[in-house]
Motif scaffolding. Structure first.
Motif, short mmCIF file in Angstrom:
data_model
loop_
_atom_site.label_atom_id
_atom_site.label_comp_id
_atom_site.label_asym_id
_atom_site.label_seq_id
_atom_site.Cartn_x
_atom_site.Cartn_y
_atom_site.Cartn_z
N SER A 28 -69.96 36.05 -58.07
CA SER A 28 -69.06 34.99 -58.54
C SER A 28 -68.24 34.41 -57.38
O SER A 28 -67.98 33.21 -57.34
N SER A 29 -67.84 35.25 -56.42
CA SER A 29 -67.06 34.72 -55.29
C SER A 29 -67.92 33.79 -54.42
O SER A 29 -67.43 32.78 -53.93
N SER A 30 -69.20 34.12 -54.26
CA SER A 30 -70.09 33.24 -53.49
C SER A 30 -70.30 31.92 -54.23
O SER A 30 -70.26 30.84 -53.62
N ARG A 31 -70.52 32.02 -55.55
CA ARG A 31 -70.69 30.79 -56.34
C ARG A 31 -69.45 29.92 -56.25
O ARG A 31 -69.53 28.70 -56.11
N GLN A 32 -68.29 30.55 -56.34
CA GLN A 32 -67.04 29.80 -56.28
C GLN A 32 -66.88 29.14 -54.90
O GLN A 32 -66.50 27.98 -54.81
N ALA A 33 -67.17 29.89 -53.84
CA ALA A 33 -67.04 29.34 -52.48
C ALA A 33 -68.00 28.18 -52.26
O ALA A 33 -67.68 27.22 -51.56
N GLY A 88 -69.12 26.28 -54.70
CA GLY A 88 -68.90 25.24 -55.72
C GLY A 88 -70.06 25.14 -56.69
O GLY A 88 -70.46 24.06 -57.08
N PRO A 128 -71.02 26.03 -60.32
CA PRO A 128 -70.64 26.54 -61.64
C PRO A 128 -71.89 26.88 -62.45
O PRO A 128 -72.89 26.17 -62.39
#
Length: 154
Positions: A37-42, A44, A46
């Motif tokens: 999830s942190s990689s996806r958030q970094a 962008g 979703p």
């Protein structure tokens, strides 16, 4: 194409491609970027409201195991036990009852885990494998099945 455009513009194609994710209809990412999830958030990326297609899904289990597995040397458990004991001894009078309780619970868990892992590594008690948290604390034994690990982590 992205790399070629980056070279011709004398710009970093990696960062340009990251900014283009928001406008893209289709993106490809390696498993670790998708599963974290942190990689996806970094990046962008979703997941909500989007379709995710897993290519070579037979590799997904290995990717999940690799992403969420940690190797901890037995020596680290020993040092954690020693340092927690030293901390508890040094600051016992300054700590509130709740903090002393949680440190004592953590020590109980660390000692039991250390002993159980040593037994498993010596071949005395089966093999090590992935487990749910509740199964894990039951496997450790020594009264740790009554410990709410999620509460300690908070």
């Amino acid at each position: 194409e992205v790399a070629r455009n980056g070279r011709s513009a004398r710009a970093c194609s990696y960062f340009a491609s990251r900014q283009a994710i928001a406008c893209a209809d289709i993106i490809t990412v390696p498993y670790p970027a998708l599963l974290s999830s942190s990689s996806r958030q970094a990046l962008g990326i979703p997941l909500r409201g989007n379709v995710v297609i897993i290519d070579e899904g037979h590799n997904l289990v290995d990717a999940l195991e690799s992403a969420y597995t940690a190797s901890v040397p037995v020596r680290h458990f020993e040092l954690s036990i020693q340092q927690t004991e030293a901390y508890l001894e040094k600051y016992r009078e300054r700590l509130g009852s709740r903090s002393r309780y949680h440190l004592g619970t953590t020590l109980t868990l660390l000692r039991a885990l250390h002993d159980r892992l040593l037994s498993a590594l010596r071949g005395a008690e089966g093999t090590l494998r992935a487990m749910r948290m509740e199964e894990f604390t039951f496997w450790i034994g020594k009264g740790t099945d009554a410990i709410n690990i999620h509460k300690i982590l908070r």
